[in-house]
Write a protein that holds these residues in place. Structure first.
Motif, PDB file in Angstrom:
ATOM      1  N   ASN A 475       8.371 -26.189 -20.181  1.00 56.63           N
ATOM      2  CA  ASN A 475       7.699 -26.210 -18.879  1.00 56.63           C
ATOM      3  C   ASN A 475       6.190 -26.434 -18.981  1.00 56.63           C
ATOM      4  N   SER A 476       5.678 -26.762 -20.153  1.00 54.98           N
ATOM      5  CA  SER A 476       4.245 -27.012 -20.327  1.00 54.98           C
ATOM      6  C   SER A 476       3.850 -28.322 -19.649  1.00 54.98           C
ATOM      7  N   ASN A 477       2.546 -28.589 -19.609  1.00 54.68           N
ATOM      8  CA  ASN A 477       2.033 -29.819 -19.009  1.00 54.68           C
ATOM      9  C   ASN A 477       2.223 -30.978 -19.995  1.00 54.68           C
ATOM     10  N   HIS A 478       2.982 -31.986 -19.582  1.00 56.74           N
ATOM     11  CA  HIS A 478       3.245 -33.142 -20.437  1.00 56.74           C
ATOM     12  C   HIS A 478       2.582 -34.410 -19.891  1.00 56.74           C
ATOM     13  N   THR A 479       1.607 -34.253 -18.985  1.00 55.44           N
ATOM     14  CA  THR A 479       0.978 -35.397 -18.319  1.00 55.44           C
ATOM     15  C   THR A 479      -0.438 -35.655 -18.808  1.00 55.44           C
ATOM     16  N   LEU A 480      -1.263 -34.613 -18.901  1.00 56.78           N
ATOM     17  CA  LEU A 480      -2.662 -34.769 -19.311  1.00 56.78           C
ATOM     18  C   LEU A 480      -2.721 -35.324 -20.730  1.00 56.78           C
ATOM     19  N   CYS A 481      -3.371 -36.480 -20.902  1.00 55.67           N
ATOM     20  CA  CYS A 481      -3.362 -37.130 -22.222  1.00 55.67           C
ATOM     21  C   CYS A 481      -4.757 -37.487 -22.722  1.00 55.67           C
ATOM     22  N   SER A 482      -5.804 -37.137 -21.966  1.00 49.97           N
ATOM     23  CA  SER A 482      -7.165 -37.445 -22.421  1.00 49.97           C
ATOM     24  C   SER A 482      -8.114 -36.379 -21.905  1.00 49.97           C
ATOM     25  N   VAL A 483      -8.815 -35.742 -22.838  1.00 52.42           N
ATOM     26  CA  VAL A 483      -9.881 -34.798 -22.499  1.00 52.42           C
ATOM     27  C   VAL A 483     -11.124 -35.278 -23.224  1.00 52.42           C
ATOM     28  N   THR A 484     -12.001 -35.951 -22.511  1.00 51.32           N
ATOM     29  CA  THR A 484     -13.184 -36.534 -23.127  1.00 51.32           C
ATOM     30  C   THR A 484     -14.209 -35.458 -23.380  1.00 51.32           C
ATOM     31  N   HIS A 485     -14.741 -35.425 -24.609  1.00 46.22           N
ATOM     32  CA  HIS A 485     -15.738 -34.428 -24.985  1.00 46.22           C
ATOM     33  C   HIS A 485     -16.726 -35.084 -25.931  1.00 46.22           C
ATOM     34  N   TYR A 486     -17.987 -34.719 -25.813  1.00 47.37           N
ATOM     35  CA  TYR A 486     -19.065 -35.352 -26.561  1.00 47.37           C
ATOM     36  C   TYR A 486     -19.118 -36.833 -26.215  1.00 47.37           C
ATOM     37  N   ASP A 487     -19.424 -37.683 -27.197  1.00 44.16           N
ATOM     38  CA  ASP A 487     -19.667 -39.095 -26.912  1.00 44.16           C
ATOM     39  C   ASP A 487     -18.458 -39.982 -27.149  1.00 44.16           C
ATOM     40  N   VAL A 488     -17.440 -39.447 -27.768  1.00 47.99           N
ATOM     41  CA  VAL A 488     -16.275 -40.264 -28.102  1.00 47.99           C
ATOM     42  C   VAL A 488     -15.048 -39.607 -27.505  1.00 47.99           C
ATOM     43  N   ASP A 489     -14.210 -40.410 -26.898  1.00 51.78           N
ATOM     44  CA  ASP A 489     -13.017 -39.900 -26.248  1.00 51.78           C
ATOM     45  C   ASP A 489     -12.172 -39.085 -27.217  1.00 51.78           C
ATOM     46  N   ASP A 490     -11.888 -37.829 -26.788  1.00 54.05           N
ATOM     47  CA  ASP A 490     -10.984 -36.945 -27.518  1.00 54.05           C
ATOM     48  C   ASP A 490     -11.465 -36.579 -28.924  1.00 54.05           C
ATOM     49  N   MET A 491     -12.771 -36.716 -29.217  1.00 47.35           N
ATOM     50  CA  MET A 491     -13.268 -36.336 -30.525  1.00 47.35           C
ATOM     51  C   MET A 491     -13.838 -34.922 -30.477  1.00 47.35           C
ATOM     52  N   ASN A 492     -13.947 -34.283 -31.660  1.00 44.86           N
ATOM     53  CA  ASN A 492     -14.508 -32.947 -31.794  1.00 44.86           C
ATOM     54  C   ASN A 492     -13.708 -31.897 -31.025  1.00 44.86           C
ATOM     55  N   LEU A 493     -12.426 -32.127 -30.860  1.00 42.21           N
ATOM     56  CA  LEU A 493     -11.536 -31.163 -30.235  1.00 42.21           C
ATOM     57  C   LEU A 493     -10.639 -30.559 -31.308  1.00 42.21           C
ATOM     58  N   PRO A 494     -10.076 -29.364 -31.057  1.00 44.45           N
ATOM     59  CA  PRO A 494      -9.170 -28.753 -32.036  1.00 44.45           C
ATOM     60  C   PRO A 494      -8.002 -29.674 -32.372  1.00 44.45           C
ATOM     61  N   ASP A 495      -7.533 -29.577 -33.610  1.00 44.66           N
ATOM     62  CA  ASP A 495      -6.478 -30.478 -34.085  1.00 44.66           C
ATOM     63  C   ASP A 495      -5.207 -30.363 -33.269  1.00 44.66           C
ATOM     64  N   ASP A 496      -4.810 -29.125 -32.920  1.00 46.28           N
ATOM     65  CA  ASP A 496      -3.567 -28.986 -32.178  1.00 46.28           C
ATOM     66  C   ASP A 496      -3.688 -29.589 -30.780  1.00 46.28           C
ATOM     67  N   LEU A 497      -4.865 -29.470 -30.164  1.00 46.38           N
ATOM     68  CA  LEU A 497      -5.073 -30.069 -28.849  1.00 46.38           C
ATOM     69  C   LEU A 497      -4.999 -31.591 -28.933  1.00 46.38           C
ATOM     70  N   LEU A 498      -5.588 -32.164 -29.980  1.00 44.10           N
ATOM     71  CA  LEU A 498      -5.509 -33.613 -30.172  1.00 44.10           C
ATOM     72  C   LEU A 498      -4.058 -34.067 -30.357  1.00 44.10           C
ATOM     73  N   LEU A 499      -3.279 -33.251 -31.072  1.00 44.47           N
ATOM     74  CA  LEU A 499      -1.865 -33.569 -31.295  1.00 44.47           C
ATOM     75  C   LEU A 499      -1.105 -33.618 -29.975  1.00 44.47           C
ATOM     76  N   TYR A 500      -1.335 -32.635 -29.111  1.00 47.85           N
ATOM     77  CA  TYR A 500      -0.611 -32.583 -27.834  1.00 47.85           C
ATOM     78  C   TYR A 500      -1.068 -33.692 -26.883  1.00 47.85           C
ATOM     79  N   LEU A 501      -2.354 -33.997 -26.889  1.00 53.40           N
ATOM     80  CA  LEU A 501      -2.851 -35.083 -26.043  1.00 53.40           C
ATOM     81  C   LEU A 501      -2.225 -36.421 -26.443  1.00 53.40           C
ATOM     82  N   GLU A 502      -2.096 -36.618 -27.748  1.00 56.19           N
ATOM     83  CA  GLU A 502      -1.488 -37.859 -28.240  1.00 56.19           C
ATOM     84  C   GLU A 502      -0.016 -37.936 -27.838  1.00 56.19           C
ATOM     85  N   LEU A 503       0.692 -36.823 -27.941  1.00 56.30           N
ATOM     86  CA  LEU A 503       2.091 -36.807 -27.536  1.00 56.30           C
ATOM     87  C   LEU A 503       2.235 -37.116 -26.049  1.00 56.30           C
ATOM     88  N   ASN A 504       1.319 -36.576 -25.241  1.00 56.82           N
ATOM     89  CA  ASN A 504       1.412 -36.772 -23.792  1.00 56.82           C
ATOM     90  C   ASN A 504       1.159 -38.207 -23.356  1.00 56.82           C
TER      91      ASN A 504
END
Length: 596
Positions: A475-504
């Motif tokens: 029942n988790s969120n499977h839609t959100l796939c990009s969280v932009t942070h700093y100057d590069v999309d999806d960089m400098n984020l925790p590894d597990d968060l990057l993994l889930y964003l990529e899956l989404n």
């Protein structure tokens, strides 16, 4: 550098290749004799639709001299255009140092052409009224079918605008015209040239007109409002227009029954305009201008894009916009039948009261897909939490929410994650630059505090993949796939968060949920042993469906990690050997299996 014969062989192959539709020469100075022969060799190419010579966009554009087209090359391009078998519909010559003579040669070559639809001369600022006269000859020809003309940043003067306007007024095919960026029209105290041009354009059928960063006086704006066929109008950065002029302009649009689709202000009689987009960013509209705009919007059902970014670059306090002004605009627009798709309000001092009115306005818009609120520095983290109610509303349909360069902290992000738990539309959340400068005069990175820390990112990870139970993961969120942070999309984020964003990012959300369950609960031997009991407790009638789910085949177009369920199926079969007992005396599906 290839030898001449190699280049000739290369172009010979290009001519014989019927799958090529576009050729671009970036940052290459082609000599007249050799280059002219090569270009002329493209005459009658069976599929070539787009030809470009440009200093812009090439991989080494900043390291070489700008592109200069000689007379022979211009003549060769004209021959390519005028060939009876020509398929060329798009000719792009931005920043090519074209002057009157070379533009004249080019125009002589394709006058009477009925195939060309798009012509870009952007950045060729050496052309005078003589060159524009040559282009007007092309436009006036009855065979001319140009649809899109880009003349931005070409320094057109009053005389040139009158020559062009007279020709364009009779071009019924023209739909897109770009006159943006510092044209010299009405650069003196005589402001009538813009008015004359707008009156000429009102006789055409233009739908998309860009006038960004030009000096257009208040007195010319009513004539602009009379161009009744416009659907998209770019008026960003018109520093010569005052609030009084904007009031007159908005009132004229309303009086003419404007139906804009796009309005960007960040910068004929009896025919109501059909505007879809309006950009008025970076303009001095003031509170009185916003009131008139709100009245206009309340009666406009066709507007789809409204851009009003950076409305604070003003020099006089009379032109500034207060929180009350924003509140009035949004209140007037609440009862509108607008079906906005994109709304840009970046870098404005909207204020808390104005922000509350904005949330009430957009809460009624089930059509809104993109909301951009970056750089609203007057808002506090507590103020941003007010948006969580909007995120939960049943009408919420946003796919992109831009909150970059704002003061959003962990508590704000945690409130967002709670509101987005069951959301199935939001795909991108822009949080770039959510920092707090301790010393605004210092460039030292140590003086910048991150407002979002590990606590906030952990909540975001939990939103995308809750590990509490298999059902919570499902029942988790499977839609959100990009969280932009700093100057590069999806960089400098925790590894597990990057993994889930990529899956989404994958479209098959059933498989996304399956992968999260497999990777979270059954990837290691320990997790498999502890979680397999949920399968063991199932009714045997459910087991075939469970096995089919576990053994679902991999997808070829998958993005991110993808693990197989075969290991889980193996461990399950070891726990339930009677499932595979073929003895006919055993009735496996007579009822529930004994619980162990």
């Amino acid at each position: 550098m290839p030898k001449r014969q190699q280049l000739q062989d290369f172009f010979s192959c290009i001519y014989r290749n019927s799958s090529i539709t576009s050729i671009s020469f970036y940052s290459i100075n082609i000599s007249d004799k050799f280059g002219g022969g090569l270009i002329e060799g493209l005459q009658g190419h069976p599929s070539l639709e787009r030809l470009e010579f440009s200093h812009e966009g090439g991989p080494v554009a900043s390291k070489v001299k700008q592109v200069k087209l000689g007379t022979i090359v211009c003549r060769a391009v004209g021959k390519v255009l005028n060939h009876p078998e020509s398929k060329l519909v798009n000719l792009r010559l931005p920043v090519c140092h074209l002057g009157d003579d070379r533009l004249g040669i080019l125009c002589d070559g394709f006058v009477g052409n009925s195939i060309l639809k798009k012509l870009c001369l952007r950045g060729n600022d050496k052309i005078t009224s003589v060159g524009w006269g040559a282009l007007s000859t092309v436009i006036r020809h009855p065979n001319c079918k140009l649809v899109d003309i880009d003349l931005s940043n070409t320094g057109i003067t009053d005389e040139g605008s009158n020559i062009l306007g007279s020709a364009l007024s009779g071009l019924s095919s023209l739909k897109v015209l770009d006159l943006g960026w510092r044209q010299l029209i009405s650069s003196t105290l005589n402001y009538r040239a813009w008015k004359t041009l707008f009156n000429q354009l009102s006789q055409a059928s233009i739908e998309n007109l860009n006038l960004e960063s030009n000096q257009i006086h208040d007195s010319s704006l009513p004539s602009l409002a009379n161009i009744g066929t416009l659907k998209s109008l770019g008026l960003k950065g018109m520093s010569s227009s005052t609030p009084a002029g904007w009031v007159t302009f908005f009132n004229s649009l309303q009086r003419n029954g404007a139906q804009l689709v796009k309005l960007n202000i960040s910068g004929n009689e009896g025919r109501g305009s059909q505007l879809v987009k309006l950009d008025i960013s970076q303009n001095s509209i003031g509170d009185v201008g916003l009131t008139s705009l709100g009245s206009l919007l309340s009666n406009m059902s066709t507007l789809r894009t409204l851009q009003m970014s950076n409305m604070l670059n003003v020099q006089y306090s009379d032109y500034s916009i207060s929180s009350q002004g924003w509140q009035t605009l949004f209140n007037l627009s609440q009862s509108s039948s607008m079906k906005l798709v994109k709304l840009h309000l970046d870098s404005n001092e909207i204020g808390y009261e104005g922000f509350q009115s904005l949330i009430r306005m957009v809460s009624n818009m089930s059509s809104l897909k993109c909301l951009s609120l970056g750089g609203n520095s007057s808002m506090t983290p507590r103020s941003w939490q007010a948006i969580t109610g909007y995120l939960r509303r049943p009408n919420f349909a946003l796919e992109e929410l831009r909150l970059n360069d704002n003061r959003l902290n962990d508590d704000t992000l945690i409130a967002f994650t709670s509101a987005l738990r069951h959301n199935k539309t939001l795909r991108r959340l822009d949080l770039e630059g959510c920092t707090l400068d301790e010393d605004d005069d210092s460039d030292d990175e140590e003086d910048v505090n991150e407002l979002i820390t590990e606590r906030g990112w952990e909540a975001m990870s939990t939103l995308l993949c809750s590990k509490t139970s298999i059902m919570d993961t499902y029942n988790s969120n499977h839609t959100l796939c990009s969280v932009t942070h700093y100057d590069v999309d999806d960089m400098n984020l925790p590894d597990d968060l990057l993994l889930y964003l990529e899956l989404n990012k994958n479209k098959d959300k059933v498989e996304v949920a399956r992968q999260k369950i497999l990777q979270t609960h059954f990837l290691s031997e320990y997790d498999t042993a502890s979680n397999i009991q949920e399968f063991l407790d199932m009714d045997l009638e459910m087991m075939p469906s469970a096995i089919a789910w576990i053994g679902r085949p991999n997808r070829a177009d998958w993005s991110g990690t993808h693990v197989s369920g075969l290991s889980l199926m193996y461990n399950l079969s070891r726990k339930l050997p009677d499932l595979f007992d073929l003895c006919p005396q055993k009735k496996l599906f007579a009822g529930k299996r004994k619980r162990s």
